[in-house]
Write a protein that holds these residues in place. Structure first.
Motif, mmCIF file in Angstrom:
data_model
loop_
_atom_site.group_PDB
_atom_site.id
_atom_site.type_symbol
_atom_site.label_atom_id
_atom_site.label_comp_id
_atom_site.label_asym_id
_atom_site.label_seq_id
_atom_site.Cartn_x
_atom_site.Cartn_y
_atom_site.Cartn_z
ATOM 1 N N GLU A 178 0.817 -1.025 -0.165
ATOM 2 C CA GLU A 178 0.057 -0.117 0.052
ATOM 3 C C GLU A 178 0.766 1.217 0.088
ATOM 4 O OE1 GLU A 178 -3.337 1.381 -0.775
ATOM 5 O OE2 GLU A 178 -3.664 -0.340 0.124
ATOM 6 N N GLU A 179 1.950 1.198 0.851
ATOM 7 C CA GLU A 179 2.980 2.484 0.886
ATOM 8 C C GLU A 179 4.432 2.151 0.533
ATOM 9 O OE1 GLU A 179 2.183 5.635 1.719
ATOM 10 O OE2 GLU A 179 0.015 5.287 2.276
ATOM 11 N N PRO A 180 4.414 2.447 -0.718
ATOM 12 C CA PRO A 180 5.759 2.149 -1.497
ATOM 13 C C PRO A 180 6.896 2.634 -0.453
ATOM 14 C CG PRO A 180 4.362 2.655 -3.164
ATOM 15 C CD PRO A 180 3.836 2.950 -1.802
ATOM 16 N N LYS A 181 6.629 3.539 0.314
ATOM 17 C CA LYS A 181 7.794 4.377 0.994
ATOM 18 C C LYS A 181 8.173 3.325 2.053
ATOM 19 C CE LYS A 181 6.542 9.038 0.331
ATOM 20 N NZ LYS A 181 5.994 10.439 1.222
ATOM 21 N N LEU A 182 7.817 2.277 2.302
ATOM 22 C CA LEU A 182 8.026 1.192 3.431
ATOM 23 C C LEU A 182 9.308 0.476 2.773
ATOM 24 C CD1 LEU A 182 4.772 -0.629 4.352
ATOM 25 C CD2 LEU A 182 6.263 1.087 5.810
ATOM 26 N N LEU A 183 9.590 0.640 1.333
ATOM 27 C CA LEU A 183 10.545 -0.085 0.627
ATOM 28 C C LEU A 183 11.644 0.623 0.121
ATOM 29 C CD1 LEU A 183 8.813 -3.304 -0.634
ATOM 30 C CD2 LEU A 183 10.023 -3.158 1.251
ATOM 31 N N PHE A 184 10.844 1.943 -0.423
ATOM 32 C CA PHE A 184 11.772 2.942 -1.322
ATOM 33 C C PHE A 184 11.674 4.287 -0.720
ATOM 34 C CE2 PHE A 184 10.219 -0.427 -4.157
ATOM 35 C CZ PHE A 184 11.848 -0.734 -5.002
ATOM 36 N N GLU A 185 13.118 4.906 -0.729
ATOM 37 C CA GLU A 185 13.141 6.142 -0.209
ATOM 38 C C GLU A 185 12.356 6.803 -1.499
ATOM 39 O OE1 GLU A 185 17.085 6.985 1.288
ATOM 40 O OE2 GLU A 185 16.678 5.760 2.858
ATOM 41 N N LEU A 186 13.105 6.561 -2.692
ATOM 42 C CA LEU A 186 12.489 7.265 -3.814
ATOM 43 C C LEU A 186 12.134 6.149 -4.776
ATOM 44 C CD1 LEU A 186 12.545 9.971 -5.521
ATOM 45 C CD2 LEU A 186 14.927 9.355 -6.400
ATOM 46 N N MET A 187 10.846 6.191 -4.958
ATOM 47 C CA MET A 187 10.029 5.250 -5.957
ATOM 48 C C MET A 187 10.569 5.065 -7.245
ATOM 49 S SD MET A 187 7.755 2.768 -5.630
ATOM 50 C CE MET A 187 6.585 1.862 -6.715
ATOM 51 N N PRO A 188 11.098 3.774 -7.854
ATOM 52 C CA PRO A 188 11.434 3.925 -9.398
ATOM 53 C C PRO A 188 10.261 4.095 -10.027
ATOM 54 C CG PRO A 188 12.293 2.269 -8.053
ATOM 55 C CD PRO A 188 11.300 2.751 -6.967
ATOM 56 N N LEU A 189 10.590 4.150 -11.488
ATOM 57 C CA LEU A 189 9.538 4.244 -12.449
ATOM 58 C C LEU A 189 8.971 2.762 -12.421
ATOM 59 C CD1 LEU A 189 10.946 6.145 -15.506
ATOM 60 C CD2 LEU A 189 9.357 7.107 -13.913
ATOM 61 N N ASP A 190 7.651 2.792 -12.724
ATOM 62 C CA ASP A 190 7.051 1.654 -12.895
ATOM 63 C C ASP A 190 7.347 0.732 -14.073
ATOM 64 O OD1 ASP A 190 4.820 2.173 -11.070
ATOM 65 O OD2 ASP A 190 3.406 2.609 -12.592
ATOM 66 N N ASN A 191 7.386 -0.753 -14.002
ATOM 67 C CA ASN A 191 7.958 -1.438 -15.063
ATOM 68 C C ASN A 191 6.912 -1.358 -16.093
ATOM 69 O OD1 ASN A 191 8.176 -3.571 -16.554
ATOM 70 N ND2 ASN A 191 8.765 -5.343 -14.941
ATOM 71 N N PRO A 192 7.401 -0.949 -17.487
ATOM 72 C CA PRO A 192 6.235 -0.436 -18.365
ATOM 73 C C PRO A 192 5.789 -1.964 -18.845
ATOM 74 C CG PRO A 192 8.455 -0.528 -19.132
ATOM 75 C CD PRO A 192 8.496 -0.727 -17.792
ATOM 76 N N PHE A 193 6.151 -2.924 -18.572
ATOM 77 C CA PHE A 193 5.548 -4.383 -19.200
ATOM 78 C C PHE A 193 4.711 -4.976 -18.314
ATOM 79 C CE2 PHE A 193 10.068 -3.617 -20.882
ATOM 80 C CZ PHE A 193 9.502 -3.815 -22.091
ATOM 81 N N LEU A 194 4.404 -4.535 -17.084
ATOM 82 C CA LEU A 194 3.431 -4.864 -16.124
ATOM 83 C C LEU A 194 2.281 -4.085 -15.978
ATOM 84 C CD1 LEU A 194 5.814 -6.974 -15.170
ATOM 85 C CD2 LEU A 194 5.003 -6.458 -12.916
#
Length: 305
Positions: free
Chosen positions: A284-300
């Motif tokens: 639910e909260e990507p900040k739990l794993l990433f300080e700076l969220m990468p771009l989405d995988n464009p193939f998913l």
């Protein structure tokens, strides 16, 4: 781009792909502009920052995108400024070219250790003096599809395992910060930061999709159980360890539930050569794993309920 010889702009070692920064960035900008993509920075430094912020290039010990290193092969030596990438970003599950037979040595003033290319016989790597000056970047490059492999980075594989984990609902109990589920989440975060766990790669068990993070099951939980055998000791549940870890993770209630109350999401994967699916949990909260969220995988793409 040709690799591993004088006059080129890339060298592949066991643990890194070294790309001459200015040459490759100029080619990258030209390619993006040729595709009518807007907002491309005119400054190479800005491009370096963008690549770094999305986790496409590795950072130096000082947190910079640019590495200074000396390439040595026989009597030939030259120093360049490099972007350093994980080889898996380029080749995925395809056959990799052979590793460079010489050495790539990180410059002394980069405050890092030398990185020799593994060879059959022991070899002393010559550290580059901090007084020597970087040489100009090589420009002798082919006008080839130099980003074809980068854009084809997701050479996809079939889902791991033929069985789908059983659905379950969350336990409503409140968990302490040192709970088994939190220990698993900490392991994931530390693995991402150290690059021990790759993301958005063909064999990765962690992907960014739809502005959130997909933790692939059962693969990621199986790896955790393999690295920490006996993690469920003290539990009276007669189930596989990875399933026990998965249930402990669910108790954290940090994942997004589907409209029907179930936990596991399905993502469609559309690759250059084939289609497949991945199943897993959405954080639910990507900040739990990433300080700076990468771009989405464009193939998913997340399947809707």
């Amino acid at each position: 781009l040709k690799l591993n010889q004088p006059g080129v702009a890339g060298w592949l070692t066991q643990d890194a792909l070294w790309l001459v920064s200015k040459t490759v960035t100029d080619k990258l900008r030209a390619y993006l502009l040729s595709q009518s993509i807007e907002g491309i920075p005119s400054s190479n430094i800005a491009v370096f920052d963008e690549l770094q912020s999305h986790g496409l290039v590795e950072s130096t010990p000082k947190g910079k995108a640019i590495w200074t290193a000396q390439v040595t092969q026989g009597d030939w030596q030259q120093t360049f400024t490099f972007l350093r990438l994980q080889p898996a970003l380029i080749w995925g599950n395809e056959d990799r070219p052979e590793n460079f037979s010489g050495t790539v040595s990180i410059a002394a003033h980069d405050n890092s250790t030398d990185t020799p290319v593994p060879t059959p016989a022991p070899e002393t790597v010559r550290a580059r003096s901090s007084q020597s000056q970087p040489q100009p970047d090589p420009m002798a490059l082919e006008d080839a599809d130099y980003l074809g492999t980068l854009l084809d980075m997701f050479g996809l594989e079939e889902p791991e395992g033929s069985h789908v984990p059983s659905e379950s609902t969350d336990d409503t109990s409140t968990l302490p910060s040192d709970s088994p589920g939190q220990a698993f989440l900490n392991w994931v975060k530390e693995g991402i930061l150290s690059h021990k766990l790759v993301i958005n790669d063909s064999k990765a068990k962690i992907h960014t999709v739809g502005g959130t993070v997909l933790l692939v099951t059962p693969g990621l939980f199986q790896r955790y159980a393999q690295e920490l055998p006996g993690v469920s000791q003290g539990s009276d549940q007669e189930i596989e360890e990875w399933r026990w870890v998965q249930k402990q993770f669910e108790k954290l209630k940090v994942h997004r539930k589907r409209d029907n109350g179930l936990n596991i999401w399905t993502c469609q994967v559309q690759g250059p050569r084939k289609k497949t699916i991945l199943k897993g949990y959405l954080i639910e909260e990507p900040k739990l794993l990433f300080e700076l969220m990468p771009l989405d995988n464009p193939f998913l793409k997340i399947e809707k309920d």
